[in-house]
Design a protein around this motif. Structure first.
Motif, PDB file in Angstrom:
ATOM      1  N   GLN A  26      43.663  35.067  39.098  1.00 41.71           N
ATOM      2  CA  GLN A  26      43.631  36.533  38.435  1.00 41.71           C
ATOM      3  C   GLN A  26      42.359  37.145  38.592  1.00 41.71           C
ATOM      4  OE1 GLN A  26      46.525  38.273  37.018  1.00 41.71           O
ATOM      5  NE2 GLN A  26      45.027  39.990  37.599  1.00 41.71           N
ATOM      6  N   TYR A  27      41.437  36.269  38.448  1.00 41.23           N
ATOM      7  CA  TYR A  27      39.820  36.813  38.464  1.00 41.23           C
ATOM      8  C   TYR A  27      39.634  37.327  40.182  1.00 41.23           C
ATOM      9  CZ  TYR A  27      34.921  36.182  40.011  1.00 41.23           C
ATOM     10  OH  TYR A  27      33.661  36.089  40.157  1.00 41.23           O
ATOM     11  N   CYS A  28      39.908  36.468  40.924  1.00 37.84           N
ATOM     12  CA  CYS A  28      40.156  36.817  42.372  1.00 37.84           C
ATOM     13  C   CYS A  28      40.792  38.145  42.762  1.00 37.84           C
ATOM     14  CB  CYS A  28      40.245  35.644  43.213  1.00 37.84           C
ATOM     15  SG  CYS A  28      39.159  34.120  43.355  1.00 37.84           S
ATOM     16  N   PHE A  29      41.981  38.351  42.168  1.00 37.38           N
ATOM     17  CA  PHE A  29      42.746  39.317  42.413  1.00 37.38           C
ATOM     18  C   PHE A  29      41.880  40.469  41.958  1.00 37.38           C
ATOM     19  CE2 PHE A  29      45.665  42.754  40.985  1.00 37.38           C
ATOM     20  CZ  PHE A  29      46.467  42.918  42.140  1.00 37.38           C
ATOM     21  N   ASP A  30      41.270  40.736  40.878  1.00 44.42           N
ATOM     22  CA  ASP A  30      40.601  41.766  40.086  1.00 44.42           C
ATOM     23  C   ASP A  30      39.595  41.996  40.782  1.00 44.42           C
ATOM     24  OD1 ASP A  30      42.367  41.723  38.174  1.00 44.42           O
ATOM     25  OD2 ASP A  30      41.122  40.905  36.610  1.00 44.42           O
ATOM     26  N   VAL A  31      38.829  40.910  41.511  1.00 42.60           N
ATOM     27  CA  VAL A  31      37.704  41.121  42.117  1.00 42.60           C
ATOM     28  C   VAL A  31      37.851  41.974  43.581  1.00 42.60           C
ATOM     29  CG1 VAL A  31      35.841  40.169  43.692  1.00 42.60           C
ATOM     30  CG2 VAL A  31      35.853  39.339  41.346  1.00 42.60           C
ATOM     31  N   LEU A  32      38.807  41.197  44.259  1.00 42.94           N
ATOM     32  CA  LEU A  32      39.339  41.749  45.715  1.00 42.94           C
ATOM     33  C   LEU A  32      39.890  43.118  45.441  1.00 42.94           C
ATOM     34  CD1 LEU A  32      40.532  38.387  47.091  1.00 42.94           C
ATOM     35  CD2 LEU A  32      38.339  39.366  47.513  1.00 42.94           C
ATOM     36  N   THR A  33      40.633  43.643  44.696  1.00 38.69           N
ATOM     37  CA  THR A  33      40.939  44.760  44.413  1.00 38.69           C
ATOM     38  C   THR A  33      40.159  45.626  43.656  1.00 38.69           C
ATOM     39  OG1 THR A  33      42.446  44.236  42.383  1.00 38.69           O
ATOM     40  CG2 THR A  33      43.391  44.038  44.348  1.00 38.69           C
ATOM     41  N   HIS A  34      38.853  45.262  43.349  1.00 37.62           N
ATOM     42  CA  HIS A  34      38.055  46.152  42.925  1.00 37.62           C
ATOM     43  C   HIS A  34      38.269  46.634  41.138  1.00 37.62           C
ATOM     44  CE1 HIS A  34      36.439  46.323  46.805  1.00 37.62           C
ATOM     45  NE2 HIS A  34      37.195  46.919  47.336  1.00 37.62           N
ATOM     46  N   LYS A  35      39.204  46.031  40.802  1.00 35.68           N
ATOM     47  CA  LYS A  35      39.283  45.957  39.027  1.00 35.68           C
ATOM     48  C   LYS A  35      38.019  45.516  38.484  1.00 35.68           C
ATOM     49  CE  LYS A  35      42.468  45.326  35.461  1.00 35.68           C
ATOM     50  NZ  LYS A  35      43.711  44.486  34.787  1.00 35.68           N
ATOM     51  N   ARG A  36      37.464  44.325  39.186  1.00 36.69           N
ATOM     52  CA  ARG A  36      36.216  43.994  38.456  1.00 36.69           C
ATOM     53  C   ARG A  36      35.102  44.594  39.335  1.00 36.69           C
ATOM     54  NH1 ARG A  36      32.021  41.411  36.326  1.00 36.69           N
ATOM     55  NH2 ARG A  36      30.891  40.372  37.907  1.00 36.69           N
ATOM     56  N   HIS A  37      34.126  45.127  38.807  1.00 39.37           N
ATOM     57  CA  HIS A  37      32.936  45.910  39.592  1.00 39.37           C
ATOM     58  C   HIS A  37      31.928  44.432  39.919  1.00 39.37           C
ATOM     59  CE1 HIS A  37      30.852  48.976  41.205  1.00 39.37           C
ATOM     60  NE2 HIS A  37      29.777  49.320  40.058  1.00 39.37           N
ATOM     61  N   ASN A  40      48.157  38.096  41.403  1.00 40.77           N
ATOM     62  CA  ASN A  40      48.051  38.839  40.275  1.00 40.77           C
ATOM     63  C   ASN A  40      48.966  38.335  38.987  1.00 40.77           C
ATOM     64  OD1 ASN A  40      47.846  41.187  38.586  1.00 40.77           O
ATOM     65  ND2 ASN A  40      48.881  42.516  40.047  1.00 40.77           N
ATOM     66  N   ILE A  41      48.474  37.198  38.549  1.00 42.30           N
ATOM     67  CA  ILE A  41      49.540  36.666  37.630  1.00 42.30           C
ATOM     68  C   ILE A  41      49.819  37.466  36.459  1.00 42.30           C
ATOM     69  CG2 ILE A  41      49.490  34.449  36.189  1.00 42.30           C
ATOM     70  CD1 ILE A  41      49.220  34.174  39.318  1.00 42.30           C
ATOM     71  N   ARG A  42      49.031  38.333  36.112  1.00 43.67           N
ATOM     72  CA  ARG A  42      49.367  39.100  34.921  1.00 43.67           C
ATOM     73  C   ARG A  42      50.488  39.952  35.132  1.00 43.67           C
ATOM     74  NH1 ARG A  42      43.233  40.874  34.215  1.00 43.67           N
ATOM     75  NH2 ARG A  42      42.340  39.431  32.745  1.00 43.67           N
ATOM     76  N   ALA A  43      50.719  40.466  36.589  1.00 45.64           N
ATOM     77  CA  ALA A  43      52.023  41.199  36.841  1.00 45.64           C
ATOM     78  C   ALA A  43      53.246  40.197  37.031  1.00 45.64           C
ATOM     79  CB  ALA A  43      51.768  41.945  38.067  1.00 45.64           C
ATOM     80  N   ILE A  44      52.930  39.186  37.731  1.00 46.16           N
ATOM     81  CA  ILE A  44      53.939  38.147  37.918  1.00 46.16           C
ATOM     82  C   ILE A  44      54.367  37.246  36.884  1.00 46.16           C
ATOM     83  CG2 ILE A  44      54.444  36.283  39.450  1.00 46.16           C
ATOM     84  CD1 ILE A  44      52.173  36.843  41.503  1.00 46.16           C
ATOM     85  N   LYS A  45      53.685  36.871  35.752  1.00 46.70           N
ATOM     86  CA  LYS A  45      54.009  36.113  34.584  1.00 46.70           C
ATOM     87  C   LYS A  45      53.422  36.935  33.490  1.00 46.70           C
ATOM     88  CE  LYS A  45      54.293  31.890  37.020  1.00 46.70           C
ATOM     89  NZ  LYS A  45      54.192  30.314  37.103  1.00 46.70           N
ATOM     90  N   PRO A  46      53.649  38.100  33.055  1.00 46.24           N
ATOM     91  CA  PRO A  46      52.891  38.786  32.264  1.00 46.24           C
ATOM     92  C   PRO A  46      52.848  37.977  30.768  1.00 46.24           C
ATOM     93  CG  PRO A  46      54.808  39.971  32.335  1.00 46.24           C
ATOM     94  CD  PRO A  46      54.793  38.867  33.505  1.00 46.24           C
TER      95      PRO A  46
END
Length: 584
Positions: free
Chosen positions: A36-47, A7-13
């Motif tokens: 970040q893409y993988c984080f978004d997919v695995l946390t269902h932020k990306r559908h 989650n790079i957006r949170a770690i290095k905003p």
């Protein structure tokens, strides 16, 4: 590495790339974008679809392996090369090519993963992925990303005078990929442009090597030593594996060979393309182990196919939605899809990456049929039950089929067995003979040793059925010796069979069969039967009656379907109510 570490957006905003793109946006050019893409997919932020989710989970798992390592310097090089190129076409032609996160995800894995000293000795130092399969809906820049991969491969290639190829089922498609590469090079930064000479039929690499568009005939590729990237487009339209096989063979003696297969879904669920699609999904899911094969599939899930009008599922097949793919364009295509079966098939395959079977005169839609399959169904559970048997008999040495229908609890279960002389396999293409051998292994087909149709084998199965089930009716087609066969069954075994006329004579059965499929009151578990059903075509008569027939291609059989329609003609829906059909 843990999930939250991605989650790079949170770690290095405040992170920005060399071009000033923020990690908070969609065009950050760095490996962090893939994280970040993988984080978004695995946390269902990306559908995402299940296949995409599995690919991202595999990536996270790989980051924690000690036998492979993601070479971040190589990834950085790949991204710099990509950003030095320019869009070859469209409204942003000539603009710098900035990668979306999913593109960074694919390219960084293709080129970045290498085996470490912890791997077995024969793998150490090698690039990990030899083959990449990428399936995505139309408009998501797959051909352009493929062009980037081809250029990067040539710049990194350590083979002497490497040959890279652009291949497709038709020469025209090969040229499209080739011309995208050529255009991107010609518009690239001077540091890239000076490395190549772009000619009409080949792109020469200064210092040795070239990229060429290839023939669509696999025999013309024999003898090529493919040391550059073998780019193979539109896998869904390949009639068989021959081109891929020849390219794979040509790569074997090269250092760090690469084959990139890109495609959308197609309209033949029995095709080589569908086979590779399923294989790729199984690898990502961990069901099949192939550490040298990168699988990236963007498609709506099976559960979403019935809700294809739901805009919320479209992103699963379109990772570039809102960028290369416009939402309004998809909405317009969706509205158009309600116009006809052909328009729906086009929307599902090209825009949602769903495999369907469709022809203008198709008897049934495979997307409806496949919904009805039950892999747990077994004829062993029907001993002593009421049964109706239909036989479609081959004239000499073709496929014959015997179908068993069991009305039970207002449902109708159907099982079939087909028969084919082994001699009939002579001269068949490999994919056709393989279908029959696989059916034999599954118990769906008997390969007899006779030169012509083995009537005695079929008779013995009918006699066995009369002793195992409560046979209420037996019917045979009136053609192809059916009348003689019926007479022999009566003379030899005292078993009565009625003759049923094919063609429009089976119209009522055909209409009822279509209805059951549409209502999802059909369940099957037989690959030969499925193949026969999707092969079948239909003519509509003067009185809206139906004539089910096979295609002009004589290798596409429909006999198992016809035998079930013959059996269905003996069953009165008024007695059995809602019919539920299933198969072995």
């Amino acid at each position: 590495m843990e999930l939250n570490d991605l989650n790079i957006r949170a770690i290095k905003p405040e992170l920005v790339d060399r071009y000033g793109h923020s990690i908070q946006g969609d065009y950050f050019q760095g490996i962090e974008s893939a994280y970040q893409y993988c984080f978004d997919v695995l946390t269902h932020k990306r559908h995402s679809g299940q296949a995409e989710y599995n690919a991202c989970q595999r990536f996270l798992n790989d980051l924690n392996r000690v036998d492979i390592k993601l070479d971040l310097d190589l990834v950085e090089f790949v991204l710099i090369v990509a950003n030095s190129l320019r869009h070859p076409k469209g409204p942003i032609a000539g603009e710098p090519f900035y990668l979306l996160p999913f593109m960074v995800f694919i390219l960084s894995q293709m080129f970045g993963w290498h085996y470490t000293n912890e791997a077995r000795e024969t793998l150490r130092g090698q690039r990990r992925f030899i083959k990449t399969f990428w399936a995505v809906a139309r408009g998501n820049s797959k051909t352009v990303v493929g062009a980037v991969a081809s250029i990067v491969n040539m710049l990194l290639n350590e083979n002497g005078n490497p040959i890279g190829t652009c291949s497709a089922p038709v020469q025209k498609q090969s040229r499209i990929s080739f011309e995208d590469i050529s255009t991107m090079i010609q518009k690239a930064s001077p540091s890239i442009r000076k490395r190549f000479d772009c000619l009409s039929n080949e792109i020469r690499v200064k210092g040795g090597g070239k990229i060429i568009p290839t023939s669509s005939e696999s025999k013309n590729l024999d003898g090529f030593r493919i040391a550059g990237l073998a780019l193979c487009d539109e896998i869904h339209a390949h009639p068989d594996s021959s081109i891929i096989d020849v390219l794979s063979t040509g790569m074997q003696s090269s250092k760090d060979p690469q084959l990139l297969m890109i495609t959308t879904a197609g309209i033949d669920t029995q095709s080589y393309g569908r086979e590779m699609f399923d294989y790729a999904c199984s690898i990502a899911a961990g069901e099949i182990e192939n550490d040298r094969f990168l699988s990236v599939v963007y498609a709506v899930d099976k559960a979403d196919e019935a809700n294809w009008r739901d805009e919320s599922v479209w992103a699963k097949a379109n990772p570039a939605l809102g960028h290369a793919v416009g939402l309004e364009a998809l909405r317009a295509a969706c509205v158009e899809a309600d116009r006809s079966e052909s328009a729906r098939a086009n929307f599902l395959t090209k825009h949602l990456n769903v495999w369907v079977d469709f022809s203008e005169a198709g008897f049934i839609a495979a997307i409806d049929l496949i919904e009805c399959r039950d892999h747990d169904l077994s004829i062993d559970d029907f001993k002593g039950e009421d049964c109706y048997i239909g036989l479609d008999l081959a004239s000499v040495s073709d496929l014959s089929a015997l179908t068993y229908l069991f009305p039970k609890n207002d449902k109708l279960y159907v099982f079939q067995r087909s028969y084919l002389p082994r001699s009939a396999l002579t001269g068949l293409k490999e994919k056709d003979s393989a279908r029959y051998y696989n059916a034999q292994k599954a118990g769906e087909l008997i390969l007899t040793e006779s030169e012509v149709t083995d009537m005695e084998y079929i008779k013995s199965d009918i006699v066995r059925a009369t002793k195992t089930y409560n046979v209420k009716g037996l019917a045979c087609d009136a053609a192809a010796g059916g009348v003689r066969f019926s007479a022999e069954m009566m003379d030899e075994y005292g078993i009565e069979m009625i003759s049923v006329k094919q063609g429009f004579g089976l119209s009522d059965s055909a209409i009822r069969f279509q209805t059951r499929i549409k209502e999802r009151t059909l369940v099957y578990n037989d690959s030969i039967y499925e193949w026969a059903c999707v092969n079948a075509l239909v003519k509509i008569g003067t009185f809206d009656d139906l004539f089910v027939h096979r295609p002009m291609d004589s290798t596409k059989k429909i006999d198992p379907l016809i035998s079930s329609l013959i059996a269905l003609s003996m069953i009165d829906d008024g007695e059995s109510n809602d019919i539920f059909v299933g198969f072995i």
